[in-house]
Design an enzyme around this catalytic site. Structure first.
Site, PDB file in Angstrom:
ATOM      1  N   GLY A  62     -13.286   1.308 -10.011  1.00  0.00           N
ATOM      2  CA  GLY A  62     -12.358   0.717 -10.717  1.00  0.00           C
ATOM      3  C   GLY A  62     -11.603  -0.561 -10.659  1.00  0.00           C
ATOM      4  N   ARG A  89       2.585  -3.284  -5.482  1.00  0.00           N
ATOM      5  CA  ARG A  89       1.522  -3.114  -4.334  1.00  0.00           C
ATOM      6  C   ARG A  89       1.909  -3.919  -3.344  1.00  0.00           C
ATOM      7  NH1 ARG A  89      -2.997  -4.909  -4.504  1.00  0.00           N
ATOM      8  NH2 ARG A  89      -4.037  -3.478  -3.056  1.00  0.00           N
ATOM      9  N   CYS A 142      16.615  -5.727  -7.206  1.00  0.00           N
ATOM     10  CA  CYS A 142      17.780  -5.599  -6.109  1.00  0.00           C
ATOM     11  C   CYS A 142      17.197  -5.073  -5.194  1.00  0.00           C
ATOM     12  CB  CYS A 142      19.087  -4.888  -6.729  1.00  0.00           C
ATOM     13  SG  CYS A 142      19.939  -5.663  -8.104  1.00  0.00           S
ATOM     14  N   TYR A 198       2.134  -1.496  -0.432  1.00  0.00           N
ATOM     15  CA  TYR A 198       0.988  -1.416   0.553  1.00  0.00           C
ATOM     16  C   TYR A 198       0.659  -2.797   1.377  1.00  0.00           C
ATOM     17  CZ  TYR A 198      -1.281   1.974  -2.891  1.00  0.00           C
ATOM     18  OH  TYR A 198      -1.494   2.931  -3.744  1.00  0.00           O
ATOM     19  N   GLY A 203     -13.672   2.407  -4.755  1.00  0.00           N
ATOM     20  CA  GLY A 203     -12.971   1.763  -3.355  1.00  0.00           C
ATOM     21  C   GLY A 203     -13.648   0.423  -3.034  1.00  0.00           C
TER      22      GLY A 203
END
Length: 465
Positions: free
Chosen positions: A318, A360, A391, A364, A274
């Site tokens: 990651g 994203r 759309c 988010y 993270g």
């Protein structure tokens, strides 16, 4: 006073976010947002020793451009900084056969979350003993396969999974090494959908409720199942080590309780990943060396206070490895000045991709930056919003960025920091074709994930013909 039609219609509503400053020169790159080889030559973006315009001439847009040297350097940085740890690359951020091989060659282990990710790893020749298997709802079939190929550890996420693993161990006669994912009750300073250590969500066993301790007891009682330790992951895009400190304290307290009450010494502990990256100038991530120093001190201090030996630690970066190593290149199709109340004008720049290749922003509320990649401009900067071709009104790629005022159809636009969760979450919304991933290194480009074709799209459509 609010406007009856909403905040966007209020007088003076068009202004940049507080962290976004108007640039002196909108052609300039902000270096820490880009991969290490990215730079401009006469206004043209180069990555990995290649002009992006040349890549586009061969591979078209949209396209993900992956800087191999940058990826490898970031992997090595975590490996070297956390030399006393096991470093697992979190494949969910982005995984393909080439990336799995790079991870293996740089000495990292690999974390997978599905049978598909495991298949990619095995196809790449990844040593199964260096693979960890996550997931909150693994099937018996997935577990059998993981055990059969010799996956090094399985992260257990429910009491039902403990039963499944015990059954697989008994049926196969093969040893199963597991870690128990626990929720430490930590509110990570991130978006609620990517904060994963608070109580009210699907992952792990709660320490507070006693479920985590009970999970340890049940795993210890399961024949053929070896308990390695506890696993904690507090969320994603985290910059503040205080969350890791609180989580480590609570997880290590459970570690000590297991030793005292059950007589079980667990040799390992995973602190998750993270670690945040810089998407825009508002982000200030720590480097791996700083993270390693801070996290090691936290664990050392807590173990000393509890009077327990330090377990072998592992982490799972990651995004922090692949995120900055990739940018996405688009072609501008439409530039539309939209007049708002109060005389303000927002410039909407439409590109040939969007939420199908980067969900994203919509998912988010993520922020991104961008630059015109194909030329230099002498025009003054204007506040623009980069949007996709889908759309949906929420099909936004970059909410706010200053671009040259003469941005026009045909310009190439590049968005940095798109390595994590963009291609891996890409979709065929509106039957869009998912873009290729083109790896670049030392002036050479190679496709590591090809662009989808209409034949690919129609191949799974088995309706009446």
């Amino acid at each position: 006073m609010s406007h009856e039609a909403g905040w966007a219609h209020a007088p003076g509503a068009l202004r940049s976010p507080s962290w976004l400053r108007e640039p002196v020169d909108p052609n300039d790159l902000v270096p820490h947002l880009w991969s290490s080889t990215a730079h401009k030559v006469d206004g043209e973006l180069h990555v990995g020793g290649m002009a992006v315009a040349d890549l586009v001439a061969e591979h078209n847009t949209p396209a993900y451009v992956l800087d191999e040297d940058d990826f490898r350097a970031r992997a090595r940085a975590f490996r070297d900084a956390f030399s006393a740890y096991d470093v697992y690359y979190a494949g969910k951020a982005f995984l393909c056969t080439a990336v799995a091989r790079w991870v293996f060659e740089e000495g990292l282990s690999l974390d997978v979350c599905s049978g598909g990710e495991l298949s990619v790893a095995l196809r790449a020749g990844f040593d199964p003993a260096r693979i960890g298997y996550h997931g909150n709802n693994k099937s018996v079939t997935e577990l059998r396969r993981a055990v059969a190929v010799g996956v090094g550890r399985i992260v257990v996420d429910s009491f039902q999974e403990i039963e499944r693993i015990a059954m697989v161990a008994q049926d196969t006669g093969l040893p199963v090494r597991v870690m128990i994912r626990v929720t430490a009750g930590v509110e990570a300073h991130t978006h609620e959908y990517i904060a994963t250590a608070h109580e009210d969500q699907k992952f792990g066993f709660s320490i507070t409720s006693g479920d985590a301790f009970e999970a340890v007891r049940r795993v210890e009682a399961a024949p053929g199942v070896e308990l390695l330790g506890l696993h904690s992951h507090i969320g994603s895009q985290i910059f503040d080590s205080s969350g890791f400190e609180v989580a480590a304290r609570r997880v290590l307290a459970l570690h000590a309780r297991v030793s005292d009450e059950l007589g079980v010494t667990m040799p390992e502990m995973d602190l998750g990943g993270g670690f945040g990256i810089a998407y825009t100038t508002q982000d200030d991530p720590s480097d791996p060396a700083q993270l390693a120093t801070e996290m090691s001190k936290i664990v050392e201090h807590e173990c000393r206070a509890l009077g327990i030996p330090e377990p072998r630690l592992s982490i799972e970066p990651g995004r922090a490895i692949v995120g900055p190593a990739m940018c996405t290149v688009y072609t501008v199709g439409t530039v539309k000045p939209v007049r708002l109340d109060g005389g303000a004008v927002r410039t909407y720049v439409s590109v040939d991709g969007g939420m199908s290749d980067n969900i994203r922003t919509a998912l988010y509320d993520a922020d991104y930056s961008c630059t015109v990649a194909s030329r230099a401009s002498d025009a003054a900067p204007v506040l623009a919003r980069v949007v996709g071709k889908h759309c949906e009104a929420g099909d936004i790629v970059v909410k706010d960025e200053f671009l040259p005022g003469d941005v026009a159809p045909g310009d190439l636009l590049a968005v940095p920091g798109t390595g994590a969760y963009c291609r891996s979450m890409a979709s065929n919304y509106n039957h869009a074709l998912r873009p290729p991933v083109v790896a670049v290194r030392d002036g050479v480009a190679r496709v590591v994930v090809r662009r989808e074709t209409e034949e690919d799209l129609l191949a799974t459509d088995v309706g009446d013909l």
